[in-house]
Structures are given as C-alpha cells and as structure tokens.
Design an enzyme around this catalytic site. Sequence first.
Site, PDB file in Angstrom:
ATOM      1  N   GLY A 245      35.437  33.241  30.269  1.00  0.00           N
ATOM      2  CA  GLY A 245      35.685  33.588  28.878  1.00  0.00           C
ATOM      3  C   GLY A 245      35.118  34.929  28.489  1.00  0.00           C
ATOM      4  O   GLY A 245      35.378  35.412  27.375  1.00  0.00           O
ATOM      5  N   ASP A 246      34.354  35.562  29.369  1.00  0.00           N
ATOM      6  CA  ASP A 246      33.800  36.876  29.066  1.00  0.00           C
ATOM      7  C   ASP A 246      34.938  37.877  28.912  1.00  0.00           C
ATOM      8  O   ASP A 246      35.817  37.992  29.776  1.00  0.00           O
ATOM      9  CB  ASP A 246      32.864  37.313  30.196  1.00  0.00           C
ATOM     10  N   ALA A 247      34.916  38.633  27.807  1.00  0.00           N
ATOM     11  CA  ALA A 247      36.013  39.556  27.504  1.00  0.00           C
ATOM     12  C   ALA A 247      36.156  40.633  28.566  1.00  0.00           C
ATOM     13  O   ALA A 247      37.271  40.969  28.990  1.00  0.00           O
ATOM     14  CB  ALA A 247      35.787  40.191  26.135  1.00  0.00           C
ATOM     15  N   LEU A 249      35.223  40.509  31.749  1.00  0.00           N
ATOM     16  CA  LEU A 249      35.716  39.900  32.976  1.00  0.00           C
ATOM     17  C   LEU A 249      37.223  39.678  32.890  1.00  0.00           C
ATOM     18  O   LEU A 249      37.969  40.009  33.826  1.00  0.00           O
ATOM     19  CB  LEU A 249      34.996  38.574  33.224  1.00  0.00           C
TER      20      LEU A 249
END
Length: 296
Positions: A245-247, A249
């Site tokens: 969910g890391d933007a 990534l």
Amino acid sequence: MEIALNYSINPEELLWFLSRGYDETIYKVEGKSIYRAFRIGHEKVLVKITPYAWSVHIDWLVGTTNADMAACVKNFVTEWFDLDKDISAFYHLLNIDPVFDYMVEAFNGLKLVGMPDLFEALCWAIIGQQINLSFAYKLKRRLVEKYGDFIDYEDNRYYLFPSPEGLMAADPDALREMQFSGSKARYLINIASAFATGQIKKEMLIALPADERIKLLTGLKGIGVWTANYALMKSLRDPAAIPYGDAGLINALLGHGVIPDKKELQGMHALFERFKGWEAYLVFYLWRSLAAKPVE
C-alpha cells in the site's frame, strides 16, 4: 575508530541517499561525511562518520569516550548502513530478472539504510501516514526541535530524536499547532507512553516470531499493517516485511510494468515471491529507482 568491512559498500550512493534533498534533522551530510549526535546513557556525543568502499571511519567530536560507548556507536552505524550484509545473492536475483537487472549496475553497492531505533522508526512511520515526504520531514523537524535534545558544535546544532519520556509528556494542542492532525498527535503520545512504560521495546520484538511481531505492533493505536511492516523493515531488518500500500512502492511497480494499475496486486505478490528472503531489499531498491541518478 574504524569499522573494517567484510563486504564493500558504495559510499557515493550512500551519501547521496542520506542527502537527497529532504529536510532531515537527525543527521547532517557535509562533504563526504555524516555528522550525528547520540545519547549513550546520560552522555551526549557527536561523531563524524566517513564511509569508504571497504571501511567506515568514525571520529569522536564531542563527549567523552570509552570502550563501551565506542562499541555502541560502532554497532549503531553497522546496523544503520547494514554493513555486515552480503548482498551477492540479492544481486544474483536481480541479474536474472530482465526488468530489474539494470539495478545491479545503477545502484551497485547500495545497502538498505535502516533506522536502528525502533521508537524513532515507528514515530517516523506515523508522521508519514497519508502525507508526502517533504511535509513529513517538516513535521519531523518541528517535533525534534521542540521535544528533542541537541549538541552545539562549530556554529551548528545537531539534534537527537525525542526520548519516549519526553514525547509522552507532549501537549496534544502543541502538536496540532505544529500541523499534526489530532489523531497523529494522539498516536505519537500513545506510542511514546508504550515505550516509556516498557509495554514495547525492540528486544521484545526480536524475540518474537514474525507474525507475532505484527500482532503486537498493530495492537497499539495508530499502528496499522503498513506502519508495522515499515518499522520491521527499517528497524529489525525483517526481509519479508513489505509495506504493502506504500504509494512510492506502487508507483515504482507501475513504472516497471509489474502491475497494470494501483488496484491489481497479483503481480506484486508474484514478484516478491521470486525475491523471497530479499523482499525488503527489493522495496528499498524500488524506492531508490524513483529518484534521479546522482550526477557523476
């Protein structure tokens, strides 16, 4: 003091990563060295860290030193820069992947820069929730300058991250005045209280299986799965701690054609399965790929 390395590092990539344009307040990069303050027991010290390909030099600038204190700093720096890690197996996996094989040459010798202080890692992850990196660094600076300690040396001020006891006593209204949301203010104070009272500490997590670590962390208000995985990746160096969910990534995976859109995660899971045991390193290299290559 010198740390002799068994495995080489890339000092240029390391220094670039540490000075890549954000308003960092916990350390300063000047020329080819890094200046950082430490609190060891009741003593504050300042050191200059100069990385080379096969060694890292540490010069003591402020504060007394003895064998135990020198060992503390040496261990921290070793963990911070992952100096003991042999990444040849990771590079083998990159080399046989036509999408990522360029990384071996582009980022050669770059180790995963961690955050050995678990308290700092969790606070930083909370600060960065739902905001861009530039604003997150501004909030971190305001927090550190108000609640952290410091050392003055040659017309520069070098800050230490706030202690759990110091941040636990923070006024939520004061944090909101610094542009922290009400929820983040509560989360930071709650995490500080958990560390100050011994409810959680790094040694406790290290002793637990991976799934129990996630369970313990997410049991604290303000820590979701992304925050827990980020902290486990950066502080405990859990190779399988993927901040899904890391933007950044997701954007990197989109840019490499691994996933067709932000909602399709099947390709992401398949990718990390191929890099099993090196998932955290791949995440770090994907983050690195988002930035322009430093000028030679």
